[in-house]
Design a protein around this motif. Structure first.
Motif, mmCIF file in Angstrom:
data_model
loop_
_atom_site.group_PDB
_atom_site.id
_atom_site.type_symbol
_atom_site.label_atom_id
_atom_site.label_comp_id
_atom_site.label_asym_id
_atom_site.label_seq_id
_atom_site.Cartn_x
_atom_site.Cartn_y
_atom_site.Cartn_z
ATOM 1 N N GLU A 1 0.849 -1.186 0.000
ATOM 2 C CA GLU A 1 0.000 0.000 0.000
ATOM 3 C C GLU A 1 0.885 1.237 0.000
ATOM 4 O OE1 GLU A 1 -2.467 -0.489 3.410
ATOM 5 O OE2 GLU A 1 -3.815 -1.884 2.403
ATOM 6 N N GLN A 2 0.382 2.297 -0.628
ATOM 7 C CA GLN A 2 1.176 3.512 -0.781
ATOM 8 C C GLN A 2 1.482 4.167 0.559
ATOM 9 O OE1 GLN A 2 2.354 4.875 -3.700
ATOM 10 N NE2 GLN A 2 3.405 6.422 -2.498
ATOM 11 N N ARG A 3 2.757 4.413 0.808
ATOM 12 C CA ARG A 3 3.147 5.132 2.022
ATOM 13 C C ARG A 3 2.834 6.620 1.866
ATOM 14 N NH1 ARG A 3 6.859 3.944 5.841
ATOM 15 N NH2 ARG A 3 7.717 2.240 4.588
ATOM 16 N N PRO A 4 2.177 7.246 2.836
ATOM 17 C CA PRO A 4 1.897 8.681 2.735
ATOM 18 C C PRO A 4 3.192 9.474 2.614
ATOM 19 C CG PRO A 4 0.608 7.714 4.470
ATOM 20 C CD PRO A 4 1.595 6.670 4.054
ATOM 21 N N ALA A 5 3.244 10.310 1.611
ATOM 22 C CA ALA A 5 4.435 11.123 1.373
ATOM 23 C C ALA A 5 3.994 12.455 0.785
ATOM 24 C CB ALA A 5 5.396 10.413 0.427
ATOM 25 N N LEU A 6 4.818 13.455 0.968
ATOM 26 C CA LEU A 6 4.570 14.774 0.401
ATOM 27 C C LEU A 6 5.526 14.995 -0.758
ATOM 28 C CD1 LEU A 6 3.102 17.543 0.654
ATOM 29 C CD2 LEU A 6 5.057 18.292 2.024
ATOM 30 N N LEU A 7 4.993 15.457 -1.869
ATOM 31 C CA LEU A 7 5.797 15.795 -3.040
ATOM 32 C C LEU A 7 5.882 17.308 -3.154
ATOM 33 C CD1 LEU A 7 7.210 15.021 -5.732
ATOM 34 C CD2 LEU A 7 4.924 14.979 -6.777
ATOM 35 N N THR A 8 7.092 17.828 -3.265
ATOM 36 C CA THR A 8 7.283 19.271 -3.416
ATOM 37 C C THR A 8 8.069 19.554 -4.698
ATOM 38 O OG1 THR A 8 9.343 19.208 -2.110
ATOM 39 C CG2 THR A 8 7.285 19.689 -0.929
ATOM 40 N N ALA A 9 7.792 20.707 -5.282
ATOM 41 C CA ALA A 9 8.556 21.197 -6.433
ATOM 42 C C ALA A 9 9.074 22.582 -6.081
ATOM 43 C CB ALA A 9 7.682 21.257 -7.676
ATOM 44 N N ALA B 1 11.045 16.919 -4.665
ATOM 45 C CA ALA B 1 11.485 16.103 -3.536
ATOM 46 C C ALA B 1 10.304 15.361 -2.927
ATOM 47 C CB ALA B 1 12.167 16.968 -2.478
ATOM 48 N N LEU B 2 10.593 14.173 -2.398
ATOM 49 C CA LEU B 2 9.624 13.376 -1.655
ATOM 50 C C LEU B 2 10.009 13.389 -0.185
ATOM 51 C CD1 LEU B 2 8.903 10.111 -3.684
ATOM 52 C CD2 LEU B 2 7.245 11.818 -2.954
ATOM 53 N N TRP B 3 8.997 13.571 0.671
ATOM 54 C CA TRP B 3 9.235 13.672 2.109
ATOM 55 C C TRP B 3 8.327 12.694 2.843
ATOM 56 C CZ3 TRP B 3 12.785 17.634 3.229
ATOM 57 C CH2 TRP B 3 12.988 18.575 2.207
ATOM 58 N N CYS B 4 8.826 12.147 3.941
ATOM 59 C CA CYS B 4 8.008 11.302 4.811
ATOM 60 C C CYS B 4 7.119 12.194 5.661
ATOM 61 C CB CYS B 4 8.897 10.443 5.701
ATOM 62 S SG CYS B 4 7.974 9.477 6.924
ATOM 63 N N THR B 5 5.818 11.961 5.624
ATOM 64 C CA THR B 5 4.894 12.804 6.377
ATOM 65 C C THR B 5 4.738 12.362 7.827
ATOM 66 O OG1 THR B 5 3.069 11.484 5.479
ATOM 67 C CG2 THR B 5 3.561 13.571 4.380
ATOM 68 N N SER B 6 5.450 11.301 8.213
ATOM 69 C CA SER B 6 5.470 10.905 9.624
ATOM 70 C C SER B 6 6.630 11.547 10.367
ATOM 71 C CB SER B 6 5.560 9.378 9.745
ATOM 72 O OG SER B 6 4.440 8.749 9.179
ATOM 73 N N SER B 7 7.795 11.648 9.677
ATOM 74 C CA SER B 7 8.994 12.163 10.336
ATOM 75 C C SER B 7 9.450 13.522 9.820
ATOM 76 C CB SER B 7 10.147 11.168 10.152
ATOM 77 O OG SER B 7 10.500 11.078 8.779
ATOM 78 N N GLY B 8 9.002 13.896 8.609
ATOM 79 C CA GLY B 8 9.471 15.139 7.999
ATOM 80 C C GLY B 8 10.798 14.987 7.276
ATOM 81 N N LYS B 9 11.340 13.763 7.238
ATOM 82 C CA LYS B 9 12.642 13.546 6.618
ATOM 83 C C LYS B 9 12.529 13.423 5.100
ATOM 84 C CE LYS B 9 14.742 11.268 10.635
ATOM 85 N NZ LYS B 9 15.374 10.027 11.139
ATOM 86 N N LEU B 10 13.593 13.835 4.415
ATOM 87 C CA LEU B 10 13.667 13.721 2.962
ATOM 88 C C LEU B 10 13.828 12.258 2.563
ATOM 89 C CD1 LEU B 10 13.985 15.140 0.155
ATOM 90 C CD2 LEU B 10 16.455 15.122 0.599
ATOM 91 N N ILE B 11 12.985 11.792 1.645
ATOM 92 C CA ILE B 11 13.095 10.430 1.117
ATOM 93 C C ILE B 11 13.971 10.408 -0.124
ATOM 94 C CG2 ILE B 11 11.812 8.500 0.119
ATOM 95 C CD1 ILE B 11 9.391 9.387 1.789
ATOM 96 N N ARG B 12 13.692 11.329 -1.046
ATOM 97 C CA ARG B 12 14.428 11.319 -2.309
ATOM 98 C C ARG B 12 14.275 12.659 -3.015
ATOM 99 N NH1 ARG B 12 12.822 6.836 -4.060
ATOM 100 N NH2 ARG B 12 14.778 5.728 -3.721
ATOM 101 N N SER B 13 15.306 13.069 -3.756
ATOM 102 C CA SER B 13 15.249 14.258 -4.602
ATOM 103 C C SER B 13 15.223 13.843 -6.067
ATOM 104 C CB SER B 13 16.453 15.167 -4.343
ATOM 105 O OG SER B 13 16.374 15.763 -3.068
ATOM 106 N N PHE B 14 14.621 14.702 -6.897
ATOM 107 C CA PHE B 14 14.545 14.466 -8.337
ATOM 108 C C PHE B 14 15.190 15.668 -9.025
ATOM 109 C CE2 PHE B 14 11.138 12.364 -6.172
ATOM 110 C CZ PHE B 14 11.067 11.104 -6.749
ATOM 111 N N ALA B 15 16.386 15.479 -9.549
ATOM 112 C CA ALA B 15 17.136 16.555 -10.184
ATOM 113 C C ALA B 15 17.349 16.227 -11.651
ATOM 114 C CB ALA B 15 18.479 16.752 -9.483
ATOM 115 N N GLY B 16 17.208 17.236 -12.508
ATOM 116 C CA GLY B 16 17.374 17.016 -13.936
ATOM 117 C C GLY B 16 16.860 18.169 -14.774
ATOM 118 N N HIS B 17 15.990 18.989 -14.205
ATOM 119 C CA HIS B 17 15.509 20.181 -14.905
ATOM 120 C C HIS B 17 16.597 21.262 -14.861
ATOM 121 C CE1 HIS B 17 11.366 19.199 -15.896
ATOM 122 N NE2 HIS B 17 11.205 18.672 -14.696
ATOM 123 N N SER B 18 16.592 22.126 -15.867
ATOM 124 C CA SER B 18 17.562 23.224 -15.910
ATOM 125 C C SER B 18 16.935 24.554 -15.513
ATOM 126 C CB SER B 18 18.164 23.345 -17.323
ATOM 127 O OG SER B 18 17.140 23.586 -18.284
ATOM 128 N N GLY B 19 15.697 24.515 -15.047
ATOM 129 C CA GLY B 19 15.006 25.721 -14.592
ATOM 130 C C GLY B 19 14.154 25.406 -13.373
#
Length: 417
Positions: A96-104, A111-129
């Motif tokens: 089942e999907q773990r609750p997470a927050l997605l930010t741009a 970035a994906l964040w854990c909504t239980s701890s506030g910790k960063l799960i993963r970053s997505f880098a590749g855009h130039s703007g």
């Protein structure tokens, strides 16, 4: 002497016999399709945590459940012996999907964040703007981002790998969306042109002229209907295939950016300068007017459609205002104007303008992204700030809660484990 030798042999074999007694079972762990994902040599005293540690392909964003064929669940402190498992038995793995927050962010990443701890799960880098907008696919497995570099990208939520880049816009992309059935993607650009894409292949399907901020209508899960706000001061309902305008409404206030739809797709809210207006899609009639008193940067509908959240810019700071949309219908004071009768329920503050807002799946949590570089999670009931997500180096321009379990359900399940 023979008896003494036998005794020594029994003593020497005792640890092995004890080990054999405690580790006397092999379990087949299988997914819903019946494919074996792990063959685990386990002790009868093992709990869920120990079994899951032997399963290598549980995605980072998944909450695993383990059930027997009879339906008994291995959870909390329960052991394999407690749920009656024997050697050779099967455990079914449900993810089942773990609750997470997605930010741009304007720093060029998502970035994906854990909504239980506030910790960063993963970053997505590749855009130039700057990354202006981001959203999940309905199953949470894919992420779509849109950027000022005029491209959109599709990412694997579990690995962070960029799967596809969508190119064709001539100006900055301001909004992205994915249809409820996951088959179509939508991008809206600053030049007032939106594009529809095939989610499985990335193939360009159609162009819609007029929308700067565009979303798929919840009333059309297959992505055949699009709702949009325009810089000319209107709300459009459009056919996603032909680009035909099915319903258009104008307001005297000015450009309508941004927009959000009610869960049934029957109503749409939009920010119009210092107002948040609500229209009925079928008729184009303005039903509500909320006046937060500052420039409206972002809007969101609650999952049950009874409340709306808007983010605003204030001098030197910002705020998000939570409104009840069940008030007595706002009445005209003069032509094209409505008296604001909607009740403000909460006011939530940031150090910078609030660029994006969102509700959790159960509506009990509110999420805000701000020019101050942070995102926050709030209690909708009390207005208390529960978590602050820090790590971006520039404004947080988009926030979106992952589909699946609510934040509270996830916390309870984590505590159970």
């Amino acid at each position: 002497l023979a008896q003494a030798a036998l005794a020594r042999d029994l003593v020497a074999q005792a640890p092995h016999l004890a080990s054999a007694a405690s580790k006397a079972m092999r379990i087949s762990v299988r997914n819903l399709s019946g494919r074996e994902v792990a063959s685990v040599e386990a002790e009868r005293s093992w709990t869920k945590a120990e079994v899951c540690a032997q399963i290598l392909d549980i995605p980072l964003l998944a909450l695993p459940r383990l059930l027997t064929v009879a339906g008994a669940e291995l959870n909390g402190s329960a052991t394999l012996a407690d749920i009656g498992l024997s050697d050779g038995d099967v455990l079914q793995l449900l993810l089942e999907q773990r609750p997470a927050l997605l930010t741009a962010s304007a720093d060029g990443t998502a970035a994906l964040w854990c909504t239980s701890s506030g910790k960063l799960i993963r970053s997505f880098a590749g855009h130039s703007g700057q990354v202006s907008s981001a959203t999940f696919s309905p199953d949470g497995a894919r992420i779509l981002t849109g950027s000022y570099d005029r491209t959109a990208k599709v990412w694997c939520a579990h690995t962070g790998q960029c799967l596809r880049t969508l190119e064709g816009h001539s100006e900055a992309i301001l909004s992205v969306d994915i249809s409820a059935d996951g088959t179509r993607m939508l991008t809206g650009a600053r030049d007032g042109i939106a594009a529809v894409w095939c989610a499985s292949t990335g193939e360009y399907l159609s162009t819609l002229r007029g929308p700067a901020i565009a979303i798929f209508s919840p009333a059309s899960p297959d992505g055949r209907r699009v709702l949009a706000g325009t810089t000319e001061g209107g709300i459009l309902s459009m056919d996603a295939d032909s680009g035909e305008i099915l319903q258009a409404s104008r307001c005297m206030y000015g450009q309508v950016v941004p927009v959000a739809a009610s869960p049934d797709g029957a109503r749409v809210i939009g920010g119009v300068y210092q107002d948040m207006l609500m229209w009925r899609v079928e008729t184009g009639k303005v039903l509500r007017r909320c006046w937060p008193g500052s420039w409206v940067e972002s809007v969101a509908f609650s999952p049950d459609g009874t409340r709306a959240l808007c983010g605003v810019a204030r001098a030197g700071s910002g705020a998000a205002a939570l409104w009840s949309m069940e008030c007595t219908e706002c009445q005209p004071t003069r032509e094209h104007e409505l008296e604001c009768r909607c009740q403000m329920l909460r006011l939530l503050f940031h150090r910078g303008s609030v660029e994006s807002v969102a509700f959790s799946a159960d509506g009990r949590r509110l999420f805000t992204g701000s020019e101050d570089g942070t995102a926050k999670m709030w209690s909708a009931e009390t207005g208390d700030c529960l978590l602050t997500f820090e790590g971006h180096t520039a404004a947080v321009m988009s926030v979106r809660c992952a589909p699946g379990k609510s934040v509270d359900e996830a916390a309870e399940e984590a505590a159970g484990r």
